[in-house]
Write a protein that holds these residues in place. Structure first.
Motif, mmCIF file in Angstrom:
data_model
loop_
_atom_site.group_PDB
_atom_site.id
_atom_site.type_symbol
_atom_site.label_atom_id
_atom_site.label_comp_id
_atom_site.label_asym_id
_atom_site.label_seq_id
_atom_site.Cartn_x
_atom_site.Cartn_y
_atom_site.Cartn_z
ATOM 1 N N ASN A 1 89.712 28.687 18.988
ATOM 2 C CA ASN A 1 90.717 29.733 19.936
ATOM 3 C C ASN A 1 89.993 30.512 21.404
ATOM 4 O O ASN A 1 90.283 30.783 22.317
ATOM 5 N N HIS A 2 89.220 31.283 20.643
ATOM 6 C CA HIS A 2 87.894 31.621 21.606
ATOM 7 C C HIS A 2 86.873 32.160 22.146
ATOM 8 O O HIS A 2 85.635 31.314 20.766
ATOM 9 N N ARG A 3 86.428 31.674 22.486
ATOM 10 C CA ARG A 3 84.508 31.193 23.202
ATOM 11 C C ARG A 3 83.539 32.801 22.928
ATOM 12 O O ARG A 3 84.082 33.517 23.886
ATOM 13 N N MET A 4 83.275 33.830 22.097
ATOM 14 C CA MET A 4 83.587 35.009 22.168
ATOM 15 C C MET A 4 82.088 34.966 22.068
ATOM 16 O O MET A 4 81.118 34.578 21.662
ATOM 17 N N THR A 5 81.100 35.893 22.509
ATOM 18 C CA THR A 5 79.727 36.607 22.738
ATOM 19 C C THR A 5 79.371 37.952 21.400
ATOM 20 O O THR A 5 80.858 38.318 21.230
ATOM 21 N N TYR A 6 78.485 38.192 21.559
ATOM 22 C CA TYR A 6 78.346 39.536 20.609
ATOM 23 C C TYR A 6 78.347 40.473 21.122
ATOM 24 O O TYR A 6 78.634 41.244 20.830
ATOM 25 N N THR A 7 77.857 40.579 23.044
ATOM 26 C CA THR A 7 78.455 41.992 24.159
ATOM 27 C C THR A 7 79.642 41.741 23.531
ATOM 28 O O THR A 7 80.334 43.215 23.137
ATOM 29 N N ASP A 8 80.940 41.569 23.647
ATOM 30 C CA ASP A 8 82.705 41.773 23.235
ATOM 31 C C ASP A 8 83.082 41.497 22.057
ATOM 32 O O ASP A 8 83.381 43.133 22.165
ATOM 33 N N VAL A 9 81.875 41.116 20.959
ATOM 34 C CA VAL A 9 82.367 42.127 20.112
ATOM 35 C C VAL A 9 81.636 42.887 19.501
ATOM 36 O O VAL A 9 82.635 43.907 18.983
#
Length: 751
Positions: A406-414
């Protein structure tokens, strides 16, 4: 012809070789790199050859072609006759010539005391590392027999005073450790030389006219050694590849890559096969799989990551957490024994360097069909685990699946979401609650792991910033935040669950093992800690990881924390792959494997095949026998390739740090003593760059190295330099070739 017969034919070729020197079974095992689990079978092959009379064993237990066996030579009238004594003497002289060409002393049947791997030093001396022995043997400059790095050598012992390192003398080289060298070409009028990048080679390589591929002075080249030389002439070779001019962008790193034997390009056959198999997921591909595309799955990686192996999901079942770890099903595209598989095993792992990634699989797969890209259907192996509020595993399922990220998340965003950043939480409002629940479970799992004694070596890492021309423009700290820890906690949970599952099934498998520290190293660490005013509880010959964890926690925030943590890490064994489940000391885990990164690690890919054979009911006796025969070699080879990749990454980092620091020669820096040896002390700067203050530059006294507590002590003044001590240094010089940095203490700048 069966495998047994093939081995017999292979051994007979070895025995008949003109360069073969009669040797014992143990020496043959080392020469031919026979795995431990194959040595019984190897002995059976030797026994049959002896029983058939094709090979004999000498009084000294060495294997050779029988001396009394007729050896025929062709004559003009095609009749055969037994060689005369003169002909036999000529044959022995030929063996001596072969031995000399291979850099061996004259063949005179001297019985060696040891056989092992030669480790050379740039100053001319070396060491012999013998399998199964903790202590290696020192070899002086005049006793190396022209052995080079990684040669397998036979040696006699020459010195053994109590309390001193045993010394040895090389009497023959059994086999050379390398045949290709990377270096800089220097052209003369009718010939040329290759100056090896490695300081351990010690000698230039002569390149005859016409064998230089038209290289010019300054070219970085790969050179194949044709003659290893001796005391009267240099090694001789020919150029097989021109990497580019030494000043061209990227050639410096490429030279290091090729010096480790790492290929940057894939063979055409492998590229073609990757393109052929990388087809979009079809209905046929989904047959027999759990279709969980409706499950909310996200991936969490760095901003630059393109090979995404793993996705995670979380739903609550009452008070329980149902965690899904979904791993790319690479085995669907990389079939066993295919060109892709052979190449992947040859590489063992992806290599992550300062300016590039050298993948284990072609980009078509690693960044394409195998990568769990956002918005795409992907085939996966899922480990779905149910944890209660205490972090105890109460249920699990391992299955083939189809997922949709559903989402390609980054460590920064999480991390921003975990710390309450409203804009980011609004942007990803559909998963904000799931992220909160993931954060809860992560803390629970980490606390549970800590309670059992797992050790967390949390070192600050440095990110080397490089521009498009290969120039280092800065060093930036790479921080590990709670988002990194969250993914780490979930991957560890899946790896442990899968390992325990298949260990209890008593299936052939590849485990990730980490042995307990060597008692002697623990004793040394204990003495050092005592000298620093700290204590390591527990018996050093049977220490529990919890005692190490508690000791490290007691140092939190203390000025000695970084130094002692590094010292402790150096006392640990290296983790490796093994077919036996021996546990993981550092994680305090009874069961552990690598399941979560099949795009970039071959052991993960290998155990995915085993898992799928079980899931599909194909694990019959034939399959079990097959895996039992291949897995020991897979474990041993991938462990070696992992070390190779780490060494290559380390050398590239060292080179780039040297290049960065050369613009600061003469400038002063604050640093901390990070290591002390007999030749000086290493100082680490705040930017993590490390360099040597040589003992010869400590002008105020003569300093003695005290090994017991790792200090340098002035004989006249009593001045002490110790680990962790802050110092002020001046950058004196850098050496790109040797990849070294030298400091002097600022108080001695006037000398």
């Amino acid at each position: 012809m069966n495998e047994f017969e093939k081995q017999k034919h292979f051994l007979m070729d070895v025995f008949k070789s003109q360069a073969y020197i009669p040797m014992k079974k143990k020496d043959l095992e080392i020469l031919l790199d026979v795995p431990k689990d194959k040595r019984a079978e190897f002995a059976m092959v030797l026994d049959e050859l002896v029983g058939q009379g094709q090979v004999e064993i000498t009084k000294r237990g060495k294997y050779q072609i029988p001396e009394n066996r007729p050896k025929f030579i062709k004559t003009k009238d095609h009749r055969s006759k037994k060689p005369t004594k003169a002909e036999q003497a000529s044959k022995k002289q030929s063996l001596n010539a072969v031995a000399k060409k291979a850099n061996q002393p004259k063949y005179d049947n001297i019985e060696p005391d040891i056989i092992g791997r030669f480790i050379s030093h740039k100053d001319g001396f070396g060491f012999i590392e013998v399998e199964g022995q903790e202590e290696d043997y020192f070899v002086g400059r005049d006793n190396t027999g022209f052995a080079m790095q990684d040669d397998i050598v036979a040696a006699v012992l020459t010195f053994g005073a109590p309390g001193k390192r045993q010394e040895a003398k090389v009497i023959r080289i059994i086999t050379h450790g390398f045949s290709d060298v990377v270096g800089t070409y220097e052209k003369s009028e009718n010939f040329g030389f290759v100056i090896a990048d490695s300081q351990k080679l010690g000698r230039d390589i002569f390149i005859p006219a016409g064998r230089d591929l038209n290289a010019v002075t300054g070219h970085k080249v790969v050179c194949h050694i044709d003659d290893y030389g001796d005391d009267s002439h240099k090694p001789e070779g020919h150029i097989t590849e021109i990497l580019g001019h030494k000043n061209d962008p990227g050639v410096d790193i490429l030279s290091i890559i090729r010096s480790f034997g790492i290929e940057t390009e894939f063979p055409d056959k492998v590229i073609k096969q990757a393109s052929t198999v990388a087809k979009p997921v079809s209905e046929a591909d989904m047959a027999g799989r759990n279709d969980i595309r409706d499950l909310c799955v996200i991936t969490i990686d760095g901003e630059d990551t393109k090979d995404i192996d793993d996705g995670v999901s979380l739903v609550k079942d009452g008070d329980n957490y149902v965690l899904g770890v979904h791993i790319a099903d690479v085995t669907n595209y990389v079939q066993e024994s295919s060109a892709l598989d052979v190449e992947a095993l040859k590489r063992g792992t992806s290599v992550y360097l300062a300016d590039r990634v050298i993948p284990m699989l072609p980009h078509t797969l690693s960044n394409g069909m195998c990568s769990l890209n956002e918005g795409e259907d992907r085939l996966a192996l899922s480990c779905i685990m149910t944890f209660n509020p205490k972090g105890e595993l109460v249920d699990h399922e391992i299955c083939e699946s189809v997922i949709h990220s559903n989402h390609r998340m980054t460590y920064t965003d999480v991390y921003a979401m975990m710390t309450g950043d409203e804009d980011t939480r609004a942007k990803y409002s559909d998963i904000a609650e799931m992220i909160d629940e993931m954060a809860q479970l992560s803390k629970i799992l980490r606390a549970k792991r800590k309670k059992r004694g797992a050790i967390d070596f949390d070192f600050p890492e440095t990110h080397i910033l490089i521009d498009e021309n290969g120039k280092v423009v800065g060093l930036a700290p790479y921080e590990r935040n709670d988002a990194h820890k969250l993914i780490e906690d979930f991957m560890l949970a899946a790896n442990e669950t899968v390992a325990e599952h298949f260990q209890l099934m008593e299936s052939p498998f590849v485990y990730r093992v980490h042995g307990a520290p060597d008692p002697e190293k623990m004793q040394t660490l204990g003495r050092f800690l005592g000298a620093c005013g700290y204590a390591l509880k527990g018996k050093t010959d049977n220490i529990h990881p919890m005692e190490i964890q508690k000791m490290l926690e007691s140092l939190a925030g203390h000025e000695d924390e970084a130094v002692i943590t590094k010292m402790t890490l150096r006392s640990m064994q290296q983790a490796k792959y093994d077919t036996e489940c021996k546990g993981h000391f550092g994680l305090a885990a009874k069961y552990y494997c690598h399941f979560t990164s099949p795009i970039r690690r071959y052991p993960d890919l290998q155990i995915h095949r085993i898992i799928k054979d079980h899931l599909r009911g194909r694990m019959n006796e034939r399959k079990i026998s097959h895996y039992e025969s291949i897995l020991p070699e897979v474990a041993m080879q991938t462990s070696k390739l992992e070390r190779r990749a780490e060494d290559c990454e380390r050398e590239v980092d060292k080179l780039k740090m040297v290049q960065f620091m050369k613009d600061f020669i003469g400038e002063e820096f604050n640093g901390t003593i990070s290591s002390i040896t007999g030749w000086g002390m290493y100082v680490e700067l705040e930017n993590t760059v490390e360099g040597l203050v040589h003992v010869s530059t400590l002008y105020d006294d003569h300093y003695e190295f005290i090994e017991e507590n790792l200090t340098l002590v002035g004989e006249r003044t009593g001045r002490i330099f110790k680990l962790g001590q802050p110092v002020r240094v001046i950058l004196d010089s850098v050496d790109e070739q040797a990849r070294t940095i030298d400091f002097i203490l600022d108080e001695f700048k006037r000398f």
